[in-house]
Design a protein around this motif. Structure first.
Motif, PDB file in Angstrom:
ATOM      1  N   THR A   1       0.803  -1.231   0.043  1.00  0.00           N
ATOM      2  CA  THR A   1      -0.037  -0.097   0.091  1.00  0.00           C
ATOM      3  C   THR A   1       0.891   1.357  -0.166  1.00  0.00           C
ATOM      4  OG1 THR A   1      -1.506  -1.154   1.131  1.00  0.00           O
ATOM      5  CG2 THR A   1      -1.840   1.348   1.297  1.00  0.00           C
ATOM      6  N   ALA A   2       1.759   1.382   0.652  1.00  0.00           N
ATOM      7  CA  ALA A   2       2.675   2.523   0.935  1.00  0.00           C
ATOM      8  C   ALA A   2       3.537   2.722  -0.334  1.00  0.00           C
ATOM      9  CB  ALA A   2       3.820   2.212   2.083  1.00  0.00           C
ATOM     10  N   LEU A   3       3.706   1.644  -1.085  1.00  0.00           N
ATOM     11  CA  LEU A   3       4.637   1.708  -2.017  1.00  0.00           C
ATOM     12  C   LEU A   3       3.621   2.236  -3.565  1.00  0.00           C
ATOM     13  CD1 LEU A   3       6.842  -1.465  -2.025  1.00  0.00           C
ATOM     14  CD2 LEU A   3       7.822   0.997  -1.921  1.00  0.00           C
ATOM     15  N   VAL A   4       2.489   1.784  -3.260  1.00  0.00           N
ATOM     16  CA  VAL A   4       1.454   2.207  -4.314  1.00  0.00           C
ATOM     17  C   VAL A   4       1.213   3.758  -4.327  1.00  0.00           C
ATOM     18  CG1 VAL A   4      -0.921   2.195  -5.134  1.00  0.00           C
ATOM     19  CG2 VAL A   4       0.241  -0.107  -4.657  1.00  0.00           C
ATOM     20  N   ALA A   5       1.027   4.119  -2.723  1.00  0.00           N
ATOM     21  CA  ALA A   5       0.505   5.557  -2.523  1.00  0.00           C
ATOM     22  C   ALA A   5       2.076   6.401  -3.113  1.00  0.00           C
ATOM     23  CB  ALA A   5       0.518   5.576  -1.266  1.00  0.00           C
ATOM     24  N   HIS A   6       3.276   6.048  -3.033  1.00  0.00           N
ATOM     25  CA  HIS A   6       4.233   6.913  -3.389  1.00  0.00           C
ATOM     26  C   HIS A   6       4.739   6.515  -4.846  1.00  0.00           C
ATOM     27  CE1 HIS A   6       4.408   8.847   0.409  1.00  0.00           C
ATOM     28  NE2 HIS A   6       4.372   7.498   1.032  1.00  0.00           N
ATOM     29  N   GLY A   7       3.963   5.609  -5.649  1.00  0.00           N
ATOM     30  CA  GLY A   7       4.325   5.323  -6.886  1.00  0.00           C
ATOM     31  C   GLY A   7       5.802   4.800  -6.908  1.00  0.00           C
ATOM     32  N   HIS A   8       6.236   4.071  -6.080  1.00  0.00           N
ATOM     33  CA  HIS A   8       7.761   3.381  -6.224  1.00  0.00           C
ATOM     34  C   HIS A   8       7.469   2.016  -6.926  1.00  0.00           C
ATOM     35  CE1 HIS A   8       9.162   6.499  -3.553  1.00  0.00           C
ATOM     36  NE2 HIS A   8       8.409   6.176  -2.809  1.00  0.00           N
ATOM     37  N   HIS A   9       7.487   1.922  -8.126  1.00  0.00           N
ATOM     38  CA  HIS A   9       6.972   0.712  -9.006  1.00  0.00           C
ATOM     39  C   HIS A   9       8.140  -0.126  -8.967  1.00  0.00           C
ATOM     40  CE1 HIS A   9       4.261   3.803 -10.929  1.00  0.00           C
ATOM     41  NE2 HIS A   9       3.661   3.214 -10.200  1.00  0.00           N
ATOM     42  N   ASP A  10       9.277   0.232  -8.838  1.00  0.00           N
ATOM     43  CA  ASP A  10      10.580  -0.898  -8.988  1.00  0.00           C
ATOM     44  C   ASP A  10      10.288  -1.482  -7.598  1.00  0.00           C
ATOM     45  OD1 ASP A  10      11.448  -0.111 -11.496  1.00  0.00           O
ATOM     46  OD2 ASP A  10      13.082   1.271 -10.500  1.00  0.00           O
ATOM     47  N   GLU A  11      10.182  -0.848  -6.534  1.00  0.00           N
ATOM     48  CA  GLU A  11      10.117  -1.566  -5.197  1.00  0.00           C
ATOM     49  C   GLU A  11       8.920  -2.131  -5.149  1.00  0.00           C
ATOM     50  OE1 GLU A  11      12.107  -0.812  -2.223  1.00  0.00           O
ATOM     51  OE2 GLU A  11      13.691  -0.523  -3.441  1.00  0.00           O
ATOM     52  N   LEU A  12       8.074  -1.757  -5.674  1.00  0.00           N
ATOM     53  CA  LEU A  12       6.500  -2.486  -5.723  1.00  0.00           C
ATOM     54  C   LEU A  12       6.685  -3.697  -6.336  1.00  0.00           C
ATOM     55  CD1 LEU A  12       3.516  -2.565  -5.159  1.00  0.00           C
ATOM     56  CD2 LEU A  12       3.232  -1.692  -7.498  1.00  0.00           C
ATOM     57  N   GLU A  13       7.343  -3.881  -7.437  1.00  0.00           N
ATOM     58  CA  GLU A  13       7.601  -5.242  -8.340  1.00  0.00           C
ATOM     59  C   GLU A  13       8.381  -6.261  -7.186  1.00  0.00           C
ATOM     60  OE1 GLU A  13      10.157  -6.662 -11.980  1.00  0.00           O
ATOM     61  OE2 GLU A  13       9.284  -4.808 -12.052  1.00  0.00           O
ATOM     62  N   MET A  14       9.521  -5.762  -6.699  1.00  0.00           N
ATOM     63  CA  MET A  14      10.153  -6.448  -5.690  1.00  0.00           C
ATOM     64  C   MET A  14       9.346  -7.019  -4.389  1.00  0.00           C
ATOM     65  SD  MET A  14      13.642  -5.328  -3.447  1.00  0.00           S
ATOM     66  CE  MET A  14      12.795  -4.052  -2.846  1.00  0.00           C
ATOM     67  N   HIS A  15       8.453  -5.949  -3.893  1.00  0.00           N
ATOM     68  CA  HIS A  15       7.628  -6.521  -2.800  1.00  0.00           C
ATOM     69  C   HIS A  15       6.510  -7.326  -3.131  1.00  0.00           C
ATOM     70  CE1 HIS A  15       9.691  -4.906   0.816  1.00  0.00           C
ATOM     71  NE2 HIS A  15      10.315  -4.225   0.184  1.00  0.00           N
ATOM     72  N   LEU A  16       5.943  -7.184  -4.628  1.00  0.00           N
ATOM     73  CA  LEU A  16       4.954  -8.190  -4.841  1.00  0.00           C
ATOM     74  C   LEU A  16       5.297  -9.629  -4.527  1.00  0.00           C
ATOM     75  CD1 LEU A  16       3.452  -5.943  -7.766  1.00  0.00           C
ATOM     76  CD2 LEU A  16       2.297  -6.863  -5.614  1.00  0.00           C
TER      77      LEU A  16
ATOM     78  N   ILE B   1      -3.558 -10.208  -2.897  1.00  0.00           N
ATOM     79  CA  ILE B   1      -2.773  -9.025  -3.648  1.00  0.00           C
ATOM     80  C   ILE B   1      -3.614  -8.133  -4.352  1.00  0.00           C
ATOM     81  CG2 ILE B   1      -0.801  -8.320  -4.991  1.00  0.00           C
ATOM     82  CD1 ILE B   1       0.762 -10.715  -3.995  1.00  0.00           C
ATOM     83  N   VAL B   2      -4.441  -8.635  -5.008  1.00  0.00           N
ATOM     84  CA  VAL B   2      -5.460  -8.017  -5.795  1.00  0.00           C
ATOM     85  C   VAL B   2      -6.348  -7.194  -5.098  1.00  0.00           C
ATOM     86  CG1 VAL B   2      -7.389  -8.070  -7.501  1.00  0.00           C
ATOM     87  CG2 VAL B   2      -5.391  -9.566  -7.972  1.00  0.00           C
ATOM     88  N   GLU B   3      -6.722  -7.597  -3.799  1.00  0.00           N
ATOM     89  CA  GLU B   3      -7.474  -6.853  -3.096  1.00  0.00           C
ATOM     90  C   GLU B   3      -6.864  -5.732  -2.253  1.00  0.00           C
ATOM     91  OE1 GLU B   3     -10.888  -7.186  -2.456  1.00  0.00           O
ATOM     92  OE2 GLU B   3     -10.801  -8.737  -3.959  1.00  0.00           O
ATOM     93  N   VAL B   4      -5.653  -6.086  -1.918  1.00  0.00           N
ATOM     94  CA  VAL B   4      -4.820  -4.808  -1.355  1.00  0.00           C
ATOM     95  C   VAL B   4      -4.636  -3.730  -2.697  1.00  0.00           C
ATOM     96  CG1 VAL B   4      -2.318  -4.141  -0.875  1.00  0.00           C
ATOM     97  CG2 VAL B   4      -3.338  -6.496   0.084  1.00  0.00           C
ATOM     98  N   LEU B   5      -4.627  -4.021  -3.622  1.00  0.00           N
ATOM     99  CA  LEU B   5      -4.430  -3.085  -4.712  1.00  0.00           C
ATOM    100  C   LEU B   5      -5.680  -2.463  -4.825  1.00  0.00           C
ATOM    101  CD1 LEU B   5      -2.108  -4.586  -7.370  1.00  0.00           C
ATOM    102  CD2 LEU B   5      -1.307  -3.328  -5.481  1.00  0.00           C
ATOM    103  N   LEU B   6      -6.799  -3.005  -4.972  1.00  0.00           N
ATOM    104  CA  LEU B   6      -8.093  -2.353  -4.898  1.00  0.00           C
ATOM    105  C   LEU B   6      -8.422  -1.749  -4.046  1.00  0.00           C
ATOM    106  CD1 LEU B   6     -10.211  -5.457  -6.126  1.00  0.00           C
ATOM    107  CD2 LEU B   6      -9.803  -3.426  -7.564  1.00  0.00           C
TER     108      LEU B   6
ATOM    109  N   ALA C   1      -2.599   5.904  -9.109  1.00  0.00           N
ATOM    110  CA  ALA C   1      -1.617   5.184  -8.542  1.00  0.00           C
ATOM    111  C   ALA C   1      -2.082   3.893  -8.557  1.00  0.00           C
ATOM    112  CB  ALA C   1      -1.454   5.432  -7.077  1.00  0.00           C
ATOM    113  N   ALA C   2      -3.268   3.287  -8.459  1.00  0.00           N
ATOM    114  CA  ALA C   2      -3.703   1.800  -8.295  1.00  0.00           C
ATOM    115  C   ALA C   2      -3.400   1.174  -9.653  1.00  0.00           C
ATOM    116  CB  ALA C   2      -4.801   1.530  -7.845  1.00  0.00           C
ATOM    117  N   ASN C   3      -3.935   2.027 -10.853  1.00  0.00           N
ATOM    118  CA  ASN C   3      -3.834   1.616 -12.144  1.00  0.00           C
ATOM    119  C   ASN C   3      -2.399   1.314 -12.755  1.00  0.00           C
ATOM    120  OD1 ASN C   3      -4.807   1.318 -14.870  1.00  0.00           O
ATOM    121  ND2 ASN C   3      -3.816   3.274 -15.506  1.00  0.00           N
ATOM    122  N   SER C   4      -1.397   2.080 -12.209  1.00  0.00           N
ATOM    123  CA  SER C   4       0.110   1.941 -12.446  1.00  0.00           C
ATOM    124  C   SER C   4       0.520   0.624 -11.755  1.00  0.00           C
ATOM    125  CB  SER C   4       0.814   3.210 -11.961  1.00  0.00           C
ATOM    126  OG  SER C   4       0.767   4.112 -12.804  1.00  0.00           O
TER     127      SER C   4
END
Length: 134
Positions: free
Chosen positions: A72-87, A100-105, A115-118
């Motif tokens: 959630t924090a990574l989505v909020a801040h748009g940190h996509h490289d870190e998001l990929e790693m943390h997924l 994970i889909v529910e967290v993104l929703l 932010a969620a779209n990205s």
């Protein structure tokens, strides 16, 4: 020689290093540490000691919950490289693809639809991969 950085020895917190390797995968962590140099060595020590050793080892939340919060924090801040790693880490920590889909929703409502779209674009790639083993 100016501009040349040598790799200093790293002083890594052993508990933090163990958790970091378990959550992110040994290959990922070993590669990050191998790239450490005079510019990044202190940062590698800091995140291993404080993020992984100080926070991720605390007993108050399990790793599944910590992963959900981190996503959630990574989505909020748009940190996509870190998001990929943390997924990948979230899967390793026991979150299902459906969770994970529910967290993104949920993040779409509180972090914003763009932010969620990205984040969903990143998740689509990661969730198509085989389950992470390392």
């Amino acid at each position: 020689m100016p501009g040349v950085t040598t790799k200093p020895p790293l002083d890594l917190d052993p508990d933090g290093l163990a958790v970091r390797r378990e959550v992110l995968g040994a290959n990922h962590v070993d590669a990050a540490l191998a790239r450490a140099d005079a510019v990044t060595a202190d940062f590698q020590e800091l995140i291993t000691r404080y993020a992984w050793g100080g926070i991720w080892t605390r007993p108050g939340l399990d790793r599944r919950m910590r992963s959900a919060i981190t996503l959630t924090a990574l989505v909020a801040h748009g940190h996509h490289d870190e998001l990929e790693m943390h997924l990948r880490a979230a899967l390793r920590n026991g979150l299902s693809r459906e969770e994970i889909v529910e967290v993104l929703l949920q993040s779409a409502i509180y972090c914003g639809v763009p932010a969620a779209n990205s984040a969903f674009a990143v998740a689509r790639r990661v969730l198509a991969e085989p389950d992470p083993t390392d």
